[in-house]
Motif scaffolding. Structure first.
Motif: not given
Length: 91
Positions: A73-80
């Protein structure tokens, strides 16, 4: 470009396709700015627009790299976050 909620293989491929399409467009627009000497923009306007396209290309490259390394989820947050910043540059 929309934020990512889930990142299955289908969403990943869809986002990469969209990124590749945007990269083509931005690179083409940048090429037109440099090659077309008959446009009606002043030098500072042309340079400002060129810098905007360059920044967008860098962000798109970062997004593409981020897509290949998303694991949690942290990687998805960074991508967002990158997508959000890219959308701000679009306007």
């Amino acid at each position: 470009m929309n934020k990512i909620l889930f990142f299955t293989d289908k969403e990943k491929q869809s986002l990469i396709d969209e990124i590749n399409n945007q990269l083509k467009i931005k690179n083409h627009l940048l090429k037109v700015l440099y090659e077309n000497k008959r446009h009606k923009l002043k030098d500072y306007e042309r340079n400002k627009l060129a810098n905007k396209y360059k920044d967008q290309i860098i962000l798109l490259d970062n997004m593409k790299g981020c897509c290949n390394t998303v694991k949690n989820r942290d990687d998805i947050h960074r991508l967002n976050s990158i997508i959000e910043f890219y959308n701000k540059l679009q306007s």
